[in-house]
Design an enzyme around this catalytic site. Sequence first.
Site, PDB file in Angstrom:
ATOM      1  N   LYS A  13      37.541  39.754  41.371  1.00 38.15           N
ATOM      2  CA  LYS A  13      37.494  39.465  42.810  1.00 38.15           C
ATOM      3  C   LYS A  13      36.367  38.503  43.174  1.00 38.15           C
ATOM      4  CE  LYS A  13      37.303  43.742  44.296  1.00 38.15           C
ATOM      5  NZ  LYS A  13      37.439  44.447  43.007  1.00 38.15           N
ATOM      6  N   ARG A  88      36.708  49.135  52.379  1.00 38.53           N
ATOM      7  CA  ARG A  88      36.768  49.888  51.121  1.00 38.53           C
ATOM      8  C   ARG A  88      37.656  51.117  51.237  1.00 38.53           C
ATOM      9  NH1 ARG A  88      33.176  49.550  46.626  1.00 38.53           N
ATOM     10  NH2 ARG A  88      32.044  47.963  47.775  1.00 38.53           N
ATOM     11  N   ARG A 127      32.176  43.707  27.924  1.00 43.55           N
ATOM     12  CA  ARG A 127      31.085  42.819  28.344  1.00 43.55           C
ATOM     13  C   ARG A 127      29.796  43.112  27.599  1.00 43.55           C
ATOM     14  NH1 ARG A 127      31.988  42.559  34.769  1.00 43.55           N
ATOM     15  NH2 ARG A 127      31.089  44.640  34.663  1.00 43.55           N
ATOM     16  N   ARG A 161      25.872  47.358  29.308  1.00 43.65           N
ATOM     17  CA  ARG A 161      25.275  48.126  30.405  1.00 43.65           C
ATOM     18  C   ARG A 161      25.900  49.515  30.438  1.00 43.65           C
ATOM     19  NH1 ARG A 161      25.770  44.465  35.752  1.00 43.65           N
ATOM     20  NH2 ARG A 161      27.661  45.700  35.737  1.00 43.65           N
ATOM     21  N   ARG A 172      35.199  54.797  37.670  1.00 45.07           N
ATOM     22  CA  ARG A 172      35.229  53.826  38.775  1.00 45.07           C
ATOM     23  C   ARG A 172      36.668  53.550  39.208  1.00 45.07           C
ATOM     24  NH1 ARG A 172      31.872  48.970  36.419  1.00 45.07           N
ATOM     25  NH2 ARG A 172      32.529  47.893  38.324  1.00 45.07           N
TER      26      ARG A 172
END
Length: 215
Positions: A13, A88, A127, A161, A172
Amino acid sequence: MRIVLVGPPGAGKGTQAAFLAKNLNIPHISTGDLFRANISKNTELGQRAKAYMDAGDLVPDEITVGMAKDRMQQADAANGFLLDGFPRNVSQAEALDAMLKDSGMKLDAVLDLEVPEDEVVKRIAGRRICRNDSAHVFHVTYTPPKTDGVCDICGGELYQRSDDSEGTVRNRLEVYHTQTEPIIDYYKAQGLLVTISALGEVKDVTQRAMDALKK
């Protein structure tokens, strides 16, 4: 154009918002930027938000809505805006509708970036970030470093991370499904929803989005 951008974490996004805002010549308004700007300027809303954040609590909708309202009333947003990360949930979507109606405005489209769940997990969990410079980002599948665990740019150590771990990503996604996904049906009922696939090269997704918005 007045556009809302939705999609799961890892859909790209932020990347797409930057390109689309530039192409459409409208400001990109992200929730993260709103919070940072209000906190750094020490506005009343920023102070209230910081108190909740410092306590580890969620910032109430009314504060987020207030920040968004202030930002959308600035001169550069007169001809439109692209909202990223707001609304949201359905109550924020309803507040946005009421706010726009009071100002004699309405949304033109809600762009939904669709990505399969397994792809989201693969994108985020793969990542790797450089300890020396967080702007140096690699991916174990898509942009692997020449030497495993070593940054190509500065030779720093690459690490994952903690919030990029597969378990955290799936949590999430669960939050997204329960809190944010209902706004897709909310906007679909208003005939505003435009859904595109967010798979493939960044420029291809941007072109897909521009073509869909033009229609």
